[in-house]
Write a protein that holds these residues in place. Sequence first.
Motif, short mmCIF file in Angstrom:
data_model
loop_
_atom_site.label_atom_id
_atom_site.label_comp_id
_atom_site.label_asym_id
_atom_site.label_seq_id
_atom_site.Cartn_x
_atom_site.Cartn_y
_atom_site.Cartn_z
N PHE A 115 132.13 45.42 81.89
CA PHE A 115 131.31 45.03 80.75
C PHE A 115 131.25 43.50 80.67
N ILE A 116 130.22 43.02 80.00
CA ILE A 116 130.06 41.58 79.78
C ILE A 116 130.11 41.32 78.28
N LEU A 117 131.09 40.53 77.84
CA LEU A 117 131.21 40.15 76.44
C LEU A 117 130.41 38.88 76.21
N THR A 118 129.42 38.94 75.34
CA THR A 118 128.53 37.79 75.14
C THR A 118 129.16 36.71 74.26
N GLY A 119 130.18 37.09 73.47
CA GLY A 119 130.73 36.12 72.52
C GLY A 119 129.72 35.88 71.41
N PHE A 120 129.33 34.62 71.21
CA PHE A 120 128.29 34.28 70.24
C PHE A 120 127.00 34.06 71.04
N PRO A 121 126.10 35.04 71.07
CA PRO A 121 124.94 34.97 71.96
C PRO A 121 124.07 33.73 71.78
N SER A 131 135.65 26.81 72.82
CA SER A 131 136.92 27.20 73.44
C SER A 131 138.07 26.36 72.89
N ALA A 132 137.82 25.08 72.62
CA ALA A 132 138.87 24.21 72.07
C ALA A 132 139.28 24.66 70.67
N VAL A 133 138.30 25.01 69.83
CA VAL A 133 138.59 25.49 68.47
C VAL A 133 139.36 26.80 68.52
N LEU A 134 138.92 27.72 69.38
CA LEU A 134 139.59 29.01 69.50
C LEU A 134 141.01 28.85 70.05
N PHE A 135 141.17 27.91 70.99
CA PHE A 135 142.50 27.64 71.53
C PHE A 135 143.42 27.08 70.45
N SER A 180 138.78 32.33 77.41
CA SER A 180 138.39 32.26 78.83
C SER A 180 136.89 32.42 79.02
N ASN A 181 136.28 33.17 78.10
CA ASN A 181 134.82 33.36 78.16
C ASN A 181 134.11 32.01 78.08
N TYR A 182 134.56 31.15 77.16
CA TYR A 182 133.89 29.86 76.96
C TYR A 182 134.49 28.75 77.82
N TRP A 183 135.76 28.87 78.14
CA TRP A 183 136.42 27.81 78.91
C TRP A 183 136.07 27.91 80.39
N PHE A 184 136.10 29.15 80.91
CA PHE A 184 135.89 29.36 82.35
C PHE A 184 134.61 30.14 82.65
N GLN A 185 133.77 30.35 81.61
CA GLN A 185 132.54 31.13 81.76
C GLN A 185 132.86 32.51 82.36
N SER A 186 133.94 33.11 81.85
CA SER A 186 134.41 34.40 82.37
C SER A 186 134.28 35.47 81.29
N GLY A 187 133.05 35.96 81.12
CA GLY A 187 132.81 36.94 80.07
C GLY A 187 132.96 38.37 80.52
N TYR A 232 128.19 55.85 80.87
CA TYR A 232 127.68 54.50 80.62
C TYR A 232 126.86 54.11 81.85
N CYS A 233 125.55 54.22 81.71
CA CYS A 233 124.72 54.06 82.90
C CYS A 233 123.55 53.10 82.68
N ALA A 234 123.54 52.44 81.53
CA ALA A 234 122.42 51.52 81.26
C ALA A 234 122.97 50.09 81.17
N SER A 235 122.79 49.45 80.04
CA SER A 235 123.26 48.07 79.87
C SER A 235 124.78 48.04 79.81
N ASN A 236 125.37 46.97 80.30
CA ASN A 236 126.82 46.77 80.20
C ASN A 236 127.16 45.53 79.38
N ILE A 237 126.19 45.08 78.59
CA ILE A 237 126.37 43.86 77.78
C ILE A 237 126.80 44.25 76.37
N ILE A 238 127.98 43.76 75.95
CA ILE A 238 128.50 44.00 74.61
C ILE A 238 128.30 42.74 73.78
N ASN A 239 127.50 42.85 72.73
CA ASN A 239 127.24 41.70 71.86
C ASN A 239 128.40 41.52 70.88
N HIS A 240 129.49 41.03 71.41
CA HIS A 240 130.69 40.83 70.59
C HIS A 240 131.63 39.91 71.36
N CYS A 241 132.71 39.48 70.66
CA CYS A 241 133.71 38.64 71.31
C CYS A 241 134.81 39.48 71.96
#
Length: 324
Positions: free
Chosen positions: A12-18, A29-33, A84-91, A169-178
């Motif tokens: 799955f891909i977590l979009t964070g704040f789209p 990422s700095a604020v979350l850290f 890591s999603n925002y720091w390393f672009q690893s969603g 789960y056979c369609a989109s794998n994008i989760i609009n969440h953190c």
Amino acid sequence: MPEGNHSSVTEFILTGFPGLHLKYHGLASAVLFLVYSLTLIGNGTVLFLFATDRSLHKPMYYIILNLSVCDLLFSTATLPKIISNYWFQSGTISFTACFVQMYFVHYLGTVNSYILFLMAFDRYLAICHPLRYSLVLKNSTICILSVTAWVVAKAGPLMIVIRAYPLPYCASNIINHCYCDHIGITMLACTDRAPYGFSAFVFAMVALVGPLAFIIFSYCCIIIAVLKIANVQGRLKSLSTCSTQLIIISLYYLPRCFVYLASNVGIRFNTDMRIVIIVLYSLCPPMINPLIYCLRGKDMRKSLLKQFNKRTVPQKAQVSAVCN
């Protein structure tokens, strides 16, 4: 598509704040850290004080200890992945890891709710039935109730994970969440979500509304009992003993109730605003709670000052010895 092991989705891909622009990802990422670091330091301090000061070994502080452990685990289950999603672009998150995270998100949220129930029960007995308090709530009793809360809380989250995992789960794998949660994942299933959504709704009612109903009842009884006290100073003292717990409970329940009521009266939030609100009420209380314990709790404040004085006095002695 019939249910079964037909998923073509392997991650799955977590979009964070789209809607967040790429140039603000470093700041996010700095604020979350910082939030995660303060959460670790604050709750770690509470655990350290409890372990080193036997004067804190009272029912109320056993409850706070459980709440701190729960806050630490919840933040650790969610924040590192968001950072890591925002720091390393690893969603991306693997299929199984997403369900593991979903389990811990709902499990720890349920434990938190049950611990707040115990907190309200403690204050209810202390103010409404003070003569029975020491007989009913001993350290051993609160430990048994706390362990029961951690064990009983496993059932609901385990049920919804077991029911959601085999869905196709056979369609989109994008989760609009953190982070992965039940709604975010099951919305992506290629099947009718209604049967699974209903069981999750029942679980939420039991885990959240049940304890909340008792909390409201207990504080209504507390207010009535306090108003019966003739002495004004006595009233204020009684209210001050439960103000810390009331602040903590409000931080947990009020935003959740606001979001639920808003959605039912027709107020709609865009995706980014909805995620921001969820993140705020999920991740800010674990950071703020230790500050409330230490500033509002007399025993905790004393213990913290004692630890601080222990470390400053030897340093002063060393400085004076060097000068002499």
